[in-house]
Design a protein around this motif. Structure first.
Motif, PDB file in Angstrom:
ATOM      1  N   VAL A  61      11.401 -21.957 -20.248  1.00 34.18           N
ATOM      2  CA  VAL A  61      12.318 -22.848 -21.115  1.00 34.18           C
ATOM      3  C   VAL A  61      13.169 -22.136 -21.734  1.00 34.18           C
ATOM      4  CG1 VAL A  61      10.362 -24.725 -21.332  1.00 34.18           C
ATOM      5  CG2 VAL A  61      10.536 -23.062 -22.894  1.00 34.18           C
ATOM      6  N   SER A  62      14.182 -22.617 -22.578  1.00 31.21           N
ATOM      7  CA  SER A  62      15.034 -21.860 -23.058  1.00 31.21           C
ATOM      8  C   SER A  62      15.047 -22.130 -24.581  1.00 31.21           C
ATOM      9  CB  SER A  62      16.491 -22.361 -22.898  1.00 31.21           C
ATOM     10  OG  SER A  62      16.953 -22.253 -21.328  1.00 31.21           O
ATOM     11  N   TYR A  63      15.137 -21.073 -25.196  1.00 32.59           N
ATOM     12  CA  TYR A  63      15.248 -21.125 -26.750  1.00 32.59           C
ATOM     13  C   TYR A  63      16.359 -21.126 -27.312  1.00 32.59           C
ATOM     14  CZ  TYR A  63      14.656 -19.889 -31.468  1.00 32.59           C
ATOM     15  OH  TYR A  63      14.671 -19.813 -32.986  1.00 32.59           O
ATOM     16  N   TYR A  64      16.723 -22.131 -28.300  1.00 33.60           N
ATOM     17  CA  TYR A  64      18.123 -22.206 -28.815  1.00 33.60           C
ATOM     18  C   TYR A  64      18.065 -22.298 -30.284  1.00 33.60           C
ATOM     19  CZ  TYR A  64      17.564 -26.982 -29.064  1.00 33.60           C
ATOM     20  OH  TYR A  64      17.010 -28.475 -29.701  1.00 33.60           O
ATOM     21  N   GLY A  65      19.164 -21.757 -30.821  1.00 32.25           N
ATOM     22  CA  GLY A  65      19.315 -21.811 -32.063  1.00 32.25           C
ATOM     23  C   GLY A  65      20.904 -22.175 -32.684  1.00 32.25           C
ATOM     24  N   TYR A  66      21.127 -23.091 -33.503  1.00 31.19           N
ATOM     25  CA  TYR A  66      22.575 -23.661 -33.778  1.00 31.19           C
ATOM     26  C   TYR A  66      22.365 -24.299 -34.980  1.00 31.19           C
ATOM     27  CZ  TYR A  66      27.002 -26.002 -32.992  1.00 31.19           C
ATOM     28  OH  TYR A  66      28.353 -26.508 -33.386  1.00 31.19           O
ATOM     29  N   ASN A  67      23.345 -23.655 -36.053  1.00 26.87           N
ATOM     30  CA  ASN A  67      23.506 -24.181 -37.434  1.00 26.87           C
ATOM     31  C   ASN A  67      22.423 -24.173 -38.172  1.00 26.87           C
ATOM     32  OD1 ASN A  67      26.350 -24.341 -37.268  1.00 26.87           O
ATOM     33  ND2 ASN A  67      26.490 -26.421 -36.697  1.00 26.87           N
ATOM     34  N   ASN A  73      14.523 -26.013 -24.978  1.00 27.09           N
ATOM     35  CA  ASN A  73      15.066 -26.991 -24.042  1.00 27.09           C
ATOM     36  C   ASN A  73      14.462 -26.868 -22.623  1.00 27.09           C
ATOM     37  OD1 ASN A  73      16.956 -28.214 -22.582  1.00 27.09           O
ATOM     38  ND2 ASN A  73      18.654 -26.893 -22.730  1.00 27.09           N
ATOM     39  N   ASP A  74      14.506 -28.014 -21.944  1.00 25.97           N
ATOM     40  CA  ASP A  74      13.619 -27.793 -20.668  1.00 25.97           C
ATOM     41  C   ASP A  74      14.363 -27.161 -19.692  1.00 25.97           C
ATOM     42  OD1 ASP A  74      15.597 -29.546 -20.484  1.00 25.97           O
ATOM     43  OD2 ASP A  74      14.130 -31.101 -19.685  1.00 25.97           O
ATOM     44  N   GLY A  75      15.397 -26.796 -19.900  1.00 23.07           N
ATOM     45  CA  GLY A  75      16.508 -26.202 -18.723  1.00 23.07           C
ATOM     46  C   GLY A  75      16.785 -24.551 -18.915  1.00 23.07           C
ATOM     47  N   VAL A  76      17.042 -24.088 -17.842  1.00 22.44           N
ATOM     48  CA  VAL A  76      17.666 -22.745 -17.908  1.00 22.44           C
ATOM     49  C   VAL A  76      18.646 -22.823 -17.157  1.00 22.44           C
ATOM     50  CG1 VAL A  76      15.232 -21.726 -18.053  1.00 22.44           C
ATOM     51  CG2 VAL A  76      16.100 -21.943 -16.079  1.00 22.44           C
ATOM     52  N   THR A  77      19.454 -21.359 -17.191  1.00 21.74           N
ATOM     53  CA  THR A  77      20.739 -21.252 -16.310  1.00 21.74           C
ATOM     54  C   THR A  77      20.443 -21.439 -14.865  1.00 21.74           C
ATOM     55  OG1 THR A  77      20.430 -18.706 -16.484  1.00 21.74           O
ATOM     56  CG2 THR A  77      21.975 -20.017 -18.110  1.00 21.74           C
ATOM     57  N   ALA A  78      21.431 -21.780 -14.097  1.00 19.51           N
ATOM     58  CA  ALA A  78      20.952 -21.824 -12.490  1.00 19.51           C
ATOM     59  C   ALA A  78      20.889 -20.510 -11.921  1.00 19.51           C
ATOM     60  CB  ALA A  78      22.254 -22.560 -11.822  1.00 19.51           C
ATOM     61  N   ALA A  79      21.261 -19.431 -12.344  1.00 15.25           N
ATOM     62  CA  ALA A  79      21.028 -18.238 -11.694  1.00 15.25           C
ATOM     63  C   ALA A  79      19.519 -17.622 -12.044  1.00 15.25           C
ATOM     64  CB  ALA A  79      22.011 -17.264 -11.952  1.00 15.25           C
ATOM     65  N   LEU A  80      18.964 -18.124 -12.927  1.00 12.80           N
ATOM     66  CA  LEU A  80      17.668 -17.288 -13.628  1.00 12.80           C
ATOM     67  C   LEU A  80      16.505 -17.547 -12.592  1.00 12.80           C
ATOM     68  CD1 LEU A  80      16.403 -16.089 -15.802  1.00 12.80           C
ATOM     69  CD2 LEU A  80      15.294 -18.420 -16.313  1.00 12.80           C
ATOM     70  N   PRO A  81      16.269 -18.505 -11.787  1.00 13.06           N
ATOM     71  CA  PRO A  81      15.131 -18.296 -10.778  1.00 13.06           C
ATOM     72  C   PRO A  81      15.335 -17.074  -9.658  1.00 13.06           C
ATOM     73  CG  PRO A  81      15.767 -20.533 -10.893  1.00 13.06           C
ATOM     74  CD  PRO A  81      16.856 -19.848 -11.582  1.00 13.06           C
ATOM     75  N   LEU A  82      16.457 -16.906  -9.134  1.00 16.20           N
ATOM     76  CA  LEU A  82      16.720 -15.757  -8.166  1.00 16.20           C
ATOM     77  C   LEU A  82      16.701 -14.624  -8.858  1.00 16.20           C
ATOM     78  CD1 LEU A  82      19.464 -17.451  -5.949  1.00 16.20           C
ATOM     79  CD2 LEU A  82      17.018 -17.123  -5.636  1.00 16.20           C
ATOM     80  N   ALA A  83      17.301 -14.514 -10.233  1.00 17.71           N
ATOM     81  CA  ALA A  83      17.207 -13.308 -10.804  1.00 17.71           C
ATOM     82  C   ALA A  83      15.731 -12.853 -11.184  1.00 17.71           C
ATOM     83  CB  ALA A  83      18.133 -13.387 -12.107  1.00 17.71           C
TER      84      ALA A  83
END
Length: 134
Positions: A61-67, A73-83
């Protein structure tokens, strides 16, 4: 004989009402706490035992911080699985998932206009590698 024991116990309960109430409340709290702890432990030990190698399956999962707010978040970037598959040792398979919130799915019918699929709130798309894992 046992009738006499119950009669004596009832008389003692009736004579010492406050202590009887305290003992009954304490016994109730103790039994309830033991039952709740048992149910929590039982849930933890029986969770997700469906797959034979379930201890080797992980979700990224993705960790995010904003303000000043943070979360996951339940998603990651599209290139992450292959990387990840190329960089992490011991990884045998990775499967990307894509979540579509309130999708508009149309099913082609050939001669007519495409029919709209049932209204779904969340749809997760995966490729064939997903079935290699599960």
């Amino acid at each position: 004989m046992i009738r006499n024991y119950f009669k004596i116990a009832f008389r003692n309960f009736w004579r010492h009402k406050l202590f009887t109430l305290i003992n009954i409340i304490g016994l109730t709290i103790g039994i309830t706490a033991a039952l709740v702890i048992y149910l929590i432990v039982y849930f933890d030990f029986t969770f997700d035992k469906l797959h034979p190698e379930g201890d080797r399956i992980y979700r990224v999962v993705s960790y995010y911080g904003y303000n000043g707010e943070s979360g996951y978040n339940d998603g990651v970037t599209a290139a992450l699985p292959l990387a990840v598959k190329g960089e992490v040792s011991g990884l045998t398979e990775s499967a990307p998932l894509r979540t579509m919130y309130q999708p508009n799915i149309l099913v082609p019918d050939g001669s007519k206009a495409p029919a709209k699929f049932r209204n779904q709130s969340d749809v997760i798309l995966a490729d064939g590698r997903f079935f290699n894992i599960f």
